[in-house]
Design an enzyme around this catalytic site. Structure first.
Site, PDB file in Angstrom:
ATOM      1  CB  ILE A   9     -27.070 -24.543 -13.465  1.00 14.16           C
ATOM      2  CG1 ILE A   9     -26.141 -25.697 -13.044  1.00 14.16           C
ATOM      3  CG2 ILE A   9     -26.778 -23.289 -12.671  1.00 14.16           C
ATOM      4  CD1 ILE A   9     -24.664 -25.374 -13.210  1.00 14.16           C
ATOM      5  CB  SER A  15     -27.816 -36.014 -12.587  1.00 18.71           C
ATOM      6  OG  SER A  15     -27.644 -35.388 -13.840  1.00 18.71           O
ATOM      7  CB  THR A  16     -30.553 -32.156  -9.916  1.00 19.41           C
ATOM      8  OG1 THR A  16     -31.772 -32.907  -9.959  1.00 19.41           O
ATOM      9  CG2 THR A  16     -30.878 -30.687  -9.859  1.00 19.41           C
ATOM     10  CE  LYS A  38     -24.608 -35.728 -15.130  1.00 24.95           C
ATOM     11  NZ  LYS A  38     -23.995 -36.044 -16.407  1.00 24.95           N
ATOM     12  CG  ASP A 134     -26.819 -39.005 -24.469  1.00 21.46           C
ATOM     13  OD1 ASP A 134     -27.593 -38.819 -25.431  1.00 21.46           O
ATOM     14  OD2 ASP A 134     -27.143 -38.780 -23.285  1.00 21.46           O
TER      15      ASP A 134
HETATM   16  N1  LIG Z   1     -20.553 -28.498 -16.069  1.00 21.16           N
HETATM   17  C1  LIG Z   1     -21.716 -27.883 -16.285  1.00 21.16           C
HETATM   18  N2  LIG Z   1     -21.807 -26.538 -16.261  1.00 21.16           N
HETATM   19  C2  LIG Z   1     -23.001 -25.921 -16.498  1.00 21.16           C
HETATM   20  N3  LIG Z   1     -24.150 -26.561 -16.764  1.00 21.16           N
HETATM   21  C3  LIG Z   1     -24.121 -27.905 -16.798  1.00 21.16           C
HETATM   22  C4  LIG Z   1     -22.907 -28.637 -16.553  1.00 21.16           C
HETATM   23  N4  LIG Z   1     -23.179 -29.954 -16.671  1.00 21.16           N
HETATM   24  C5  LIG Z   1     -24.487 -30.039 -16.967  1.00 21.16           C
HETATM   25  N5  LIG Z   1     -25.062 -28.823 -17.044  1.00 21.16           N
HETATM   26  C6  LIG Z   1     -26.483 -28.529 -17.355  1.00 21.16           C
HETATM   27  O1  LIG Z   1     -27.289 -29.564 -16.824  1.00 21.16           O
HETATM   28  C7  LIG Z   1     -27.983 -30.261 -17.893  1.00 21.16           C
HETATM   29  C8  LIG Z   1     -28.059 -31.729 -17.552  1.00 21.16           C
HETATM   30  O2  LIG Z   1     -26.730 -32.238 -17.446  1.00 21.16           O
HETATM   31  P1  LIG Z   1     -26.323 -33.662 -18.023  1.00 21.16           P
HETATM   32  O3  LIG Z   1     -26.763 -33.745 -19.452  1.00 21.16           O
HETATM   33  O4  LIG Z   1     -24.879 -33.858 -17.786  1.00 21.16           O
HETATM   34  O5  LIG Z   1     -27.194 -34.607 -17.110  1.00 21.16           O
HETATM   35  P2  LIG Z   1     -27.746 -36.069 -17.390  1.00 21.16           P
HETATM   36  O6  LIG Z   1     -28.509 -36.515 -16.183  1.00 21.16           O
HETATM   37  O7  LIG Z   1     -26.627 -36.935 -17.810  1.00 21.16           O
HETATM   38  O8  LIG Z   1     -28.743 -35.769 -18.573  1.00 21.16           O
HETATM   39  P3  LIG Z   1     -29.113 -36.466 -19.943  1.00 21.16           P
HETATM   40  O9  LIG Z   1     -28.407 -37.757 -19.999  1.00 21.16           O
HETATM   41  O10 LIG Z   1     -30.588 -36.547 -19.905  1.00 21.16           O
HETATM   42  O11 LIG Z   1     -28.633 -35.508 -21.016  1.00 21.16           O
HETATM   43  C9  LIG Z   1     -27.192 -29.919 -19.162  1.00 21.16           C
HETATM   44  O12 LIG Z   1     -27.971 -29.987 -20.323  1.00 21.16           O
HETATM   45  C10 LIG Z   1     -26.708 -28.511 -18.860  1.00 21.16           C
HETATM   46  O13 LIG Z   1     -27.728 -27.579 -19.162  1.00 21.16           O
END
Ligand SMILES: Nc1ncnc2c1ncn2[C@@H]1O[C@H](COP(=O)(O)OP(=O)(O)OP(=O)(O)O)[C@@H](O)[C@H]1O
Length: 346
Positions: A9, A15-16, A38, A134
């Site tokens: 999603i 991460s994914t 995540k 962030d």
């Molecule tokens: N709890 C959740 N429910 C639904 N979608 C989510 C959730 N957490 C994250 N996502 C989706 O996944 C995407 C990436 O998540 P997140 O930003 O937490 O990851 P990250 O690896 O820390 O990314 P970055 O630091 O580049 O923003 C989010 O922009 C959102 O679209």
């Protein structure tokens, strides 16, 4: 906990994010039937660990912060994966929601409601001694009932804690949301979250980023605009006077003079009764602004880079802001990645 990985999603830098179902819980136990998981390999593990540790310390009592249900490790395709279980936001991030509107912004009443929610989340984060570091639309999640919550605490840090990740100057977060003190002095605190909130409000309302930039343009020129001189992000003219005033409180270049989340929660832009059609003004709110004596009497010049000068420049004098920002970037040994046509630097 037994769980099954579902469809992907979201993707982040580290991460994914996938849907996770836990049928054995049936929604009745400690965990909901559907969660977001995540997942990161060893490269992103530290970010996930930091996120869990911060979310644990923030607890569950704030409705505007995404809930964490725990973590585990799995081996998938021969690789160890670190997994963090989070409350599932069925409508994704505000960023993806806005994209679907094709450049349109949200109605001001919705922007006010979301802004109030994010502010309540920020107040809780800051009251617990953390800064998110962030905040952006991609990290504000939209739930089925229209609620929004702050997510992605991978870069969150204790306010005042000296980071040891990188001895030189460090750039974290997304340049478009970076506060002047982060650009100029490598400072990441609660004040920077308020600046980023202002950028998010502009974007929510206008459908456009708060700083205008040309596709493919050099992000150094943006850093110079943020850090140097008096320019602040674009404040949409179509926004109400209250909204524009709210943004001027977020976009104060000197972090010591910028309003806090607590102060902004009393601003009429968010302190209104939205249950009624007519907006009711927030009455008689008192904001204790810091006095001139409380704020630094001699604000630091945006061109001051004392650490950087001693670390990077040696005896050579650097004259122009361009050179200073160039050295800041060179000294940070950033990990570059391109997300949505923009550069994220960590
Ligand atoms: N709890 C959740 N429910 C639904 N979608 C989510 C959730 N957490 C994250 N996502 C989706 O996944 C995407 C990436 O998540 P997140 O930003 O937490 O990851 P990250 O690896 O820390 O990314 P970055 O630091 O580049 O923003 C989010 O922009 C959102 O679209």
């Amino acid at each position: 906990m037994e769980w099954i990985r579902g469809e992907t999603i979201g993707y982040g830098t580290f991460s994914t994010v996938s849907l996770a179902s836990s049928p054995s819980n049936n929604g009745s136990g400690e965990f909901p039937t559907f969660m977001a998981v995540k997942s990161a390999d060893s490269y992103g593990a530290a970010s996930l660990e930091n996120e869990k540790s911060v979310l644990d310390k923030l607890g569950d009592e704030c409705d505007e912060i995404v809930r964490c249900f725990g973590d585990d490790r799995t081996v998938e395709n021969g690789e160890e994966m670190h997994n963090l279980f989070l409350e599932y936001a069925s409508r994704g991030s505000l960023e993806s929601y806005l994209k679907k509107l094709g450049g349109e912004g949200l109605p001001e009443s919705t922007v006010r409601r979301h802004t109030g929610s994010v502010l309540r989340g920020l107040r809780h984060i800051h009251a617990n001694g953390f800064a998110h570091c962030d905040l952006k639309l991609g990290n504000i999640l939209l739930f089925g009932d229209g609620a929004v919550k702050i997510a992605d605490f991978g870069l969150a840090t204790r306010v005042g804690e000296v980071t040891t990740l990188n001895e030189g100057v460090q750039i974290r977060g997304t340049p478009l949301y970076m506060a002047p003190e982060a650009v100029n002095d490598n400072e990441y605190g609660s004040e920077g979250d308020v600046w980023a909130l202002g950028c998010a409000v502009v974007e929510m309302f206008s459908g456009k980023t708060a700083w205008s930039f040309k596709e493919g343009s050099n992000f150094m020129s943006l850093l110079i605009r943020i850090g140097v001189g008096d320019e602040v992000p674009m404040i949409p003219e179509e926004l109400s006077e209250q909204g524009r005033d709210f943004l001027t409180k977020c976009f104060v270049k000197d972090p010591k003079k910028r309003w806090t989340a607590e102060m902004l929660l009393h601003h009429p832009f968010v302190a209104v009764d939205l249950d009624h059609d007519g907006l009711v003004e927030g009455e008689g709110f008192v904001v204790n602004l810091k006095t001139e004596e409380e704020v630094s009497t001699s604000p630091r010049c945006p061109f001051e880079f004392p650490d950087w000068l001693s670390v990077s420049s040696g005896s050579q004098m650097i004259d122009s802001p361009e050179e200073r920002v160039a050295s800041l970037v060179a000294g940070s040994i950033p990990d570059w990645s391109v997300t949505n046509s923009w550069v994220t630097v960590r």
